[in-house]
Design a protein around this motif. Structure first.
Motif, PDB file in Angstrom:
ATOM      1  N   ARG A  88      36.666  -2.967 -48.116  1.00 50.81           N
ATOM      2  CA  ARG A  88      36.321  -3.153 -49.520  1.00 50.81           C
ATOM      3  C   ARG A  88      35.688  -4.518 -49.782  1.00 50.81           C
ATOM      4  NH1 ARG A  88      40.551  -2.115 -54.408  1.00 50.81           N
ATOM      5  NH2 ARG A  88      41.476  -4.053 -53.695  1.00 50.81           N
ATOM      6  N   SER A  89      35.943  -5.474 -48.892  1.00 53.11           N
ATOM      7  CA  SER A  89      35.460  -6.847 -49.089  1.00 53.11           C
ATOM      8  C   SER A  89      34.127  -7.140 -48.406  1.00 53.11           C
ATOM      9  CB  SER A  89      36.515  -7.824 -48.578  1.00 53.11           C
ATOM     10  OG  SER A  89      37.724  -7.655 -49.274  1.00 53.11           O
ATOM     11  N   VAL A  90      33.536  -6.166 -47.743  1.00 51.06           N
ATOM     12  CA  VAL A  90      32.279  -6.384 -47.032  1.00 51.06           C
ATOM     13  C   VAL A  90      31.187  -6.773 -48.026  1.00 51.06           C
ATOM     14  CG1 VAL A  90      30.465  -5.263 -45.684  1.00 51.06           C
ATOM     15  CG2 VAL A  90      32.863  -4.845 -45.131  1.00 51.06           C
ATOM     16  N   THR A  91      30.458  -7.840 -47.703  1.00 52.10           N
ATOM     17  CA  THR A  91      29.370  -8.278 -48.584  1.00 52.10           C
ATOM     18  C   THR A  91      27.998  -8.086 -47.946  1.00 52.10           C
ATOM     19  OG1 THR A  91      29.589 -10.546 -47.789  1.00 52.10           O
ATOM     20  CG2 THR A  91      30.810  -9.955 -49.793  1.00 52.10           C
ATOM     21  N   SER A  92      27.954  -7.987 -46.627  1.00 53.53           N
ATOM     22  CA  SER A  92      26.703  -7.773 -45.898  1.00 53.53           C
ATOM     23  C   SER A  92      27.079  -7.171 -44.555  1.00 53.53           C
ATOM     24  CB  SER A  92      25.980  -9.099 -45.711  1.00 53.53           C
ATOM     25  OG  SER A  92      24.819  -8.909 -44.942  1.00 53.53           O
ATOM     26  N   LEU A  93      26.305  -6.187 -44.096  1.00 58.59           N
ATOM     27  CA  LEU A  93      26.690  -5.526 -42.855  1.00 58.59           C
ATOM     28  C   LEU A  93      25.477  -4.977 -42.116  1.00 58.59           C
ATOM     29  CD1 LEU A  93      28.922  -4.443 -40.981  1.00 58.59           C
ATOM     30  CD2 LEU A  93      29.117  -2.471 -42.498  1.00 58.59           C
ATOM     31  N   THR A  94      25.420  -5.306 -40.841  1.00 61.73           N
ATOM     32  CA  THR A  94      24.486  -4.699 -39.905  1.00 61.73           C
ATOM     33  C   THR A  94      25.301  -4.268 -38.699  1.00 61.73           C
ATOM     34  OG1 THR A  94      22.649  -6.063 -40.660  1.00 61.73           O
ATOM     35  CG2 THR A  94      22.439  -5.067 -38.485  1.00 61.73           C
ATOM     36  N   ILE A  95      25.153  -3.020 -38.298  1.00 62.16           N
ATOM     37  CA  ILE A  95      25.849  -2.504 -37.119  1.00 62.16           C
ATOM     38  C   ILE A  95      24.787  -2.206 -36.084  1.00 62.16           C
ATOM     39  CG2 ILE A  95      27.289  -0.661 -36.205  1.00 62.16           C
ATOM     40  CD1 ILE A  95      28.574  -0.385 -38.945  1.00 62.16           C
ATOM     41  N   GLY A  96      24.864  -2.900 -34.946  1.00 63.90           N
ATOM     42  CA  GLY A  96      23.799  -2.807 -33.956  1.00 63.90           C
ATOM     43  C   GLY A  96      22.526  -3.322 -34.584  1.00 63.90           C
ATOM     44  N   ASP A  97      21.484  -2.505 -34.592  1.00 64.15           N
ATOM     45  CA  ASP A  97      20.238  -2.905 -35.254  1.00 64.15           C
ATOM     46  C   ASP A  97      20.026  -2.129 -36.557  1.00 64.15           C
ATOM     47  OD1 ASP A  97      19.689  -0.433 -34.196  1.00 64.15           O
ATOM     48  OD2 ASP A  97      17.833  -1.013 -33.208  1.00 64.15           O
ATOM     49  N   THR A  98      21.112  -1.554 -37.084  1.00 65.38           N
ATOM     50  CA  THR A  98      21.028  -0.747 -38.298  1.00 65.38           C
ATOM     51  C   THR A  98      21.617  -1.507 -39.482  1.00 65.38           C
ATOM     52  OG1 THR A  98      21.223   1.278 -36.992  1.00 65.38           O
ATOM     53  CG2 THR A  98      21.670   1.457 -39.344  1.00 65.38           C
ATOM     54  N   HIS A  99      20.797  -1.713 -40.503  1.00 65.91           N
ATOM     55  CA  HIS A  99      21.272  -2.368 -41.719  1.00 65.91           C
ATOM     56  C   HIS A  99      22.020  -1.352 -42.577  1.00 65.91           C
ATOM     57  CE1 HIS A  99      21.539  -5.045 -45.105  1.00 65.91           C
ATOM     58  NE2 HIS A  99      21.032  -4.085 -45.866  1.00 65.91           N
ATOM     59  N   ILE A 100      23.245  -1.708 -42.971  1.00 70.39           N
ATOM     60  CA  ILE A 100      24.040  -0.848 -43.842  1.00 70.39           C
ATOM     61  C   ILE A 100      23.797  -1.301 -45.273  1.00 70.39           C
ATOM     62  CG2 ILE A 100      26.353   0.041 -44.348  1.00 70.39           C
ATOM     63  CD1 ILE A 100      25.307   0.571 -41.419  1.00 70.39           C
ATOM     64  N   ASN A 101      23.292  -0.399 -46.100  1.00 68.19           N
ATOM     65  CA  ASN A 101      23.014  -0.725 -47.497  1.00 68.19           C
ATOM     66  C   ASN A 101      24.263  -0.685 -48.353  1.00 68.19           C
ATOM     67  OD1 ASN A 101      20.231  -0.946 -47.046  1.00 68.19           O
ATOM     68  ND2 ASN A 101      19.937   1.246 -47.353  1.00 68.19           N
ATOM     69  N   TYR A 102      25.201   0.204 -47.985  1.00 65.65           N
ATOM     70  CA  TYR A 102      26.320   0.448 -48.879  1.00 65.65           C
ATOM     71  C   TYR A 102      27.456   1.075 -48.097  1.00 65.65           C
ATOM     72  CZ  TYR A 102      28.408   2.103 -53.331  1.00 65.65           C
ATOM     73  OH  TYR A 102      29.219   2.341 -54.401  1.00 65.65           O
ATOM     74  N   LEU A 103      28.678   0.574 -48.306  1.00 63.29           N
ATOM     75  CA  LEU A 103      29.885   1.235 -47.813  1.00 63.29           C
ATOM     76  C   LEU A 103      30.540   1.894 -49.021  1.00 63.29           C
ATOM     77  CD1 LEU A 103      31.841  -1.149 -45.399  1.00 63.29           C
ATOM     78  CD2 LEU A 103      30.687   0.978 -44.869  1.00 63.29           C
ATOM     79  N   ARG A 104      30.558   3.203 -49.028  1.00 59.74           N
ATOM     80  CA  ARG A 104      31.140   3.920 -50.167  1.00 59.74           C
ATOM     81  C   ARG A 104      32.521   4.429 -49.762  1.00 59.74           C
ATOM     82  NH1 ARG A 104      27.161   7.908 -52.545  1.00 59.74           N
ATOM     83  NH2 ARG A 104      27.334   8.841 -50.492  1.00 59.74           N
ATOM     84  N   LEU A 105      33.562   3.800 -50.302  1.00 60.38           N
ATOM     85  CA  LEU A 105      34.928   4.238 -50.052  1.00 60.38           C
ATOM     86  C   LEU A 105      35.176   5.497 -50.881  1.00 60.38           C
ATOM     87  CD1 LEU A 105      36.465   0.697 -50.100  1.00 60.38           C
ATOM     88  CD2 LEU A 105      36.418   2.224 -48.127  1.00 60.38           C
ATOM     89  N   MET A 106      35.546   6.563 -50.218  1.00 63.43           N
ATOM     90  CA  MET A 106      35.662   7.864 -50.875  1.00 63.43           C
ATOM     91  C   MET A 106      37.077   8.164 -51.370  1.00 63.43           C
ATOM     92  SD  MET A 106      32.565   8.758 -50.768  1.00 63.43           S
ATOM     93  CE  MET A 106      32.630  10.470 -51.277  1.00 63.43           C
ATOM     94  N   VAL A 107      37.990   7.227 -51.165  1.00 58.75           N
ATOM     95  CA  VAL A 107      39.362   7.343 -51.662  1.00 58.75           C
ATOM     96  C   VAL A 107      39.723   6.015 -52.327  1.00 58.75           C
ATOM     97  CG1 VAL A 107      40.138   9.106 -50.026  1.00 58.75           C
ATOM     98  CG2 VAL A 107      40.272   6.709 -49.371  1.00 58.75           C
ATOM     99  N   PRO A 108      40.572   6.039 -53.366  1.00 62.50           N
ATOM    100  CA  PRO A 108      40.898   4.806 -54.074  1.00 62.50           C
ATOM    101  C   PRO A 108      41.832   3.885 -53.301  1.00 62.50           C
ATOM    102  CG  PRO A 108      42.109   6.639 -55.012  1.00 62.50           C
ATOM    103  CD  PRO A 108      41.172   7.210 -53.987  1.00 62.50           C
ATOM    104  N   GLU A 109      42.465   4.403 -52.258  1.00 63.60           N
ATOM    105  CA  GLU A 109      43.344   3.633 -51.383  1.00 63.60           C
ATOM    106  C   GLU A 109      43.606   4.486 -50.148  1.00 63.60           C
ATOM    107  OE1 GLU A 109      47.739   4.870 -53.111  1.00 63.60           O
ATOM    108  OE2 GLU A 109      46.841   2.996 -53.767  1.00 63.60           O
ATOM    109  N   PRO A 110      44.163   3.897 -49.080  1.00 61.04           N
ATOM    110  CA  PRO A 110      44.471   4.717 -47.903  1.00 61.04           C
ATOM    111  C   PRO A 110      45.388   5.880 -48.285  1.00 61.04           C
ATOM    112  CG  PRO A 110      44.738   2.390 -47.403  1.00 61.04           C
ATOM    113  CD  PRO A 110      44.524   2.496 -48.890  1.00 61.04           C
ATOM    114  N   GLN A 111      45.088   7.049 -47.752  1.00 63.34           N
ATOM    115  CA  GLN A 111      45.842   8.253 -48.087  1.00 63.34           C
ATOM    116  C   GLN A 111      46.956   8.487 -47.070  1.00 63.34           C
ATOM    117  OE1 GLN A 111      44.785  10.127 -51.110  1.00 63.34           O
ATOM    118  NE2 GLN A 111      44.084   7.991 -51.111  1.00 63.34           N
ATOM    119  N   ASP A 112      48.168   8.565 -47.553  1.00 61.93           N
ATOM    120  CA  ASP A 112      49.341   8.822 -46.718  1.00 61.93           C
ATOM    121  C   ASP A 112      49.302  10.280 -46.278  1.00 61.93           C
ATOM    122  OD1 ASP A 112      51.870   9.257 -45.640  1.00 61.93           O
ATOM    123  OD2 ASP A 112      52.943   8.352 -47.319  1.00 61.93           O
ATOM    124  N   VAL A 113      49.262  10.510 -44.978  1.00 58.80           N
ATOM    125  CA  VAL A 113      49.269  11.882 -44.469  1.00 58.80           C
ATOM    126  C   VAL A 113      50.558  12.191 -43.720  1.00 58.80           C
ATOM    127  CG1 VAL A 113      46.772  12.203 -44.467  1.00 58.80           C
ATOM    128  CG2 VAL A 113      47.861  11.217 -42.455  1.00 58.80           C
TER     129      VAL A 113
END
Length: 135
Positions: A88-113
Motif C-alpha cells: 500500500r505504501s509503494v510510491t514508484s515501482l519498476t520490476i525488471g525492465d517493466t514500469h508499474i503504473n499502478y498497484l491496485r489492491l483488490m481487498v481492503p485488508e488481508p483476507q483471513d482464510v
C-alpha cells in the motif's frame, strides 16, 4: 510481459519472508513462514485501445498472494498486514525492465482464510499490477 517469476522476486525483495520461502505455483509440503505468488483468474473484456494493440499502452496482471505463516493467529495476522502495508505504501515501482503504473489492491485488508490441515494460519491479498505494455 510481467511474469509471476518477476513478481515473486519483487515480493521476496520486500523481506517479509526469506527468499527460499517465497514461491510461485504449487509447493508440496509448504514451509511455515512462506508466501505464495499465484495468477488470479480475471473476467471481463480485454482492454484494447481504439486503434488496436499498437495503441494499447498498458496491461493488467491479476495476482493472489497467499501468506502461509505459522500456528499463531496473532503472528500470522501481523505478517499479512506487514506485507499489505508495504504494498500500500509503494510510491514508484519498476520490476525488471517493466514500469508499474499502478498497484491496485483488490481487498481492503488481508483476507483471513483460516488455517490449513496442519493448523497453519493463512491470509490472502489480491492485487492487480497495471504495467506499461512493451510495444
Amino acid at each position: 510481459m510481467l511474469s509471476l517469476k518477476d513478481i515473486r522476486q519483487y515480493i521476496s525483495g520486500l523481506a517479509v519472508a526469506e527468499d527460499d520461502n517465497v514461491y510461485i505455483g504449487k509447493l508440496d509440503n509448504k514451509k511455515q513462514k512462506s508466501i505464495g505468488v499465484y495468477s488470479r483468474p480475471s473476467s471481463g473484456p480485454a482492454n484494447i485501445a481504439i486503434g488496436g494493440l499498437e495503441c494499447t499502452t498498458y496491461e493488467t496482471k491479476p495476482v493472489s498472494l497467499l501468506i502461509h505463516w505459522n500456528k499463531s493467529k496473532d503472528e500470522s495476522e501481523k505478517k499479512a498486514f506487514e506485507l499489505y502495508e508495504k504494498l500500500r505504501s509503494v510510491t514508484s515501482l519498476t520490476i525488471g525492465d517493466t514500469h508499474i503504473n499502478y498497484l491496485r489492491l483488490m481487498v481492503p485488508e488481508p483476507q483471513d482464510v483460516g488455517s490449513d490441515d496442519a493448523g497453519v494460519y493463512e491470509y490472502v491479498i489480491w492485487l492487480d499490477f497495471i504495467y506499461e505494455r512493451n510495444r
